[in-house]
Design an enzyme around this catalytic site. Sequence first.
Site, mmCIF file in Angstrom:
data_model
loop_
_atom_site.group_PDB
_atom_site.id
_atom_site.type_symbol
_atom_site.label_atom_id
_atom_site.label_comp_id
_atom_site.label_asym_id
_atom_site.label_seq_id
_atom_site.Cartn_x
_atom_site.Cartn_y
_atom_site.Cartn_z
ATOM 1 N N SER A 44 0.810 -1.229 0.000
ATOM 2 C CA SER A 44 0.000 0.000 0.000
ATOM 3 C C SER A 44 0.838 1.272 0.000
ATOM 4 O O SER A 44 0.354 2.324 -0.414
ATOM 5 C CB SER A 44 -0.929 0.020 1.208
ATOM 6 O OG SER A 44 -0.190 -0.119 2.403
ATOM 7 N N ASP A 347 -3.623 7.951 8.115
ATOM 8 C CA ASP A 347 -4.698 7.087 8.614
ATOM 9 C C ASP A 347 -4.238 6.135 9.715
ATOM 10 O O ASP A 347 -4.947 5.195 10.046
ATOM 11 C CB ASP A 347 -5.311 6.298 7.446
ATOM 12 C CG ASP A 347 -4.291 5.370 6.783
ATOM 13 O OD1 ASP A 347 -3.154 5.263 7.272
ATOM 14 O OD2 ASP A 347 -4.634 4.744 5.757
ATOM 15 N N HIS A 350 -0.620 4.636 7.162
ATOM 16 C CA HIS A 350 0.026 5.317 6.031
ATOM 17 C C HIS A 350 0.226 6.784 6.355
ATOM 18 O O HIS A 350 -0.378 7.312 7.286
ATOM 19 C CB HIS A 350 -0.835 5.135 4.785
ATOM 20 C CG HIS A 350 -1.217 3.707 4.559
ATOM 21 N ND1 HIS A 350 -2.405 3.180 4.999
ATOM 22 C CD2 HIS A 350 -0.532 2.686 4.001
ATOM 23 C CE1 HIS A 350 -2.451 1.886 4.703
ATOM 24 N NE2 HIS A 350 -1.318 1.550 4.099
#
Length: 383
Positions: A44, A347, A350
Amino acid sequence: MATFASSSSLKQPLIIVSFVFATLTGLHSPANACFTSVFSFGDSIADTGNLLAISRSTGQLPTSAFPPNGRTFFHRPTGRRCDGRLIIDFLAEALGFPFLPPYYGSENGRSEQFGKGVNFAVAGATALNSSFLAKKGIPNHSTNNSLGDQVNSFKDLLPSLCSSSSELLRTSLIAMGEIGGNDYNHAFRAGKNFKEIRELVPLVVDIITSSINELIELGAVTLLVPGNFPIGCSTSYLTQFQGSDKDEYDPFGCLTWLNQFSEHHNDLLQKELGKLRIRHPGVNIVYADYYNPTMRLYRSPSQFGFKETLKVCCGSGGPYNFNASISCGSPSLKRSCDDPSSYISWDGIHYTEATYKLVATAVFEELMNCIRSLNGEECIPTQ
Ligand SMILES: *[C@@H]1O[C@H](CO)[C@@H](O)[C@H](O)[C@H]1NC(C)=O
Ligand SMILES: *[C@@H]1O[C@H](CO)[C@@H](O)[C@H](O)[C@H]1NC(C)=O
Ligand SMILES: *[C@@H]1O[C@H](CO)[C@@H](O)[C@H](O)[C@H]1NC(C)=O
Ligand SMILES: *[C@@H]1O[C@H](CO)[C@@H](O)[C@H](O)[C@H]1NC(C)=O
């Protein structure tokens, strides 16, 4: 302004770099590089839309498909777990490339759109494959994609890109990671003990180095290999291990033992990259340090414009404004802080675009320094 070159006798890609570089405030002027393509692998941290595209076929959209993800730069969700651009986006910009399109879910045969490169990074992907991890009691989350799958996808794609894949790879930049972070994240989440998790490190590093070897055998000569972030400062871990002994925290509020774990991974990775360099003297293997540039932000946040270091921008309460069961973009979490650029964490797992930009700047400089340090002839631009 400067022009750097690398030796063609070493089979380096021909590179011309012409840039006015760039303080830590931004990647202002695109470097004009002789790279013809950029290929990216990872999770990610580098996913520019793969998990989202994969999920369209199952109908189970990830929370990265929803606002406020993307609010700062793209002004819409793109599948990036961020308010804006990722490190790979900043690198693409700095090298004068368009943002890398995601490979998966995009009718993989349409190779013309992948001419300048493509991104195989999938949010949730691991270095070790999911069946191996499952046998160790470590379940996958959101995807069973692993680094091996990504490299296989790349090999499948190659013949359609170019009649000579070794020629294409010779002039390509390979961004190999960050990958491996999820192997540890998922293991911690599954409640594995620290000894078991530490034992994963050499296995993870081994997969990364064997993937690099495969790409070198296909003809790759410039690889950028990121290490892990300081996960002891990561809000998800700080929340999971909330209430640890005072002396387990460093002066910046990070968990020392977890940061040491990241450093352990990074040390081992760098040691193995050193061995690869000896084995492949004509190949540029650049270690991308994500750890220290990020630690600098926790140490001197105000110097970089940050007001919140550990609290997350897109979160839902609690001491760190983070709740692992409510992720950013889920139906009950559509709002975020007023000014994401004053937060390090987007978040809880990240980072914000502001953070990624600063890390990317440091990494880009490392990449350029490495290329510059190679002796060489005048570069002949290939574009
Ligand atoms: C998964 O990884 C293990 C260990 O690296 C390997 O032995 C096995 O063949 C892999 N399985 C698949 C399906 O790739
Ligand atoms: C996790 O992996 C298993 C096989 O190892 C697979 O069947 C399952 O679909 C995967 N889960 C997700 C969310 O992809
Ligand atoms: C991975 O998961 C997909 C469904 O999400 C499944 O179709 C596939 O068989 C799984 N692959 C492996 C190797 O488990
Ligand atoms: C996190 O969210 C869940 C689901 O809404 C809730 O039950 C739980 O109490 C929350 N945890 C904290 C620490 O706020």
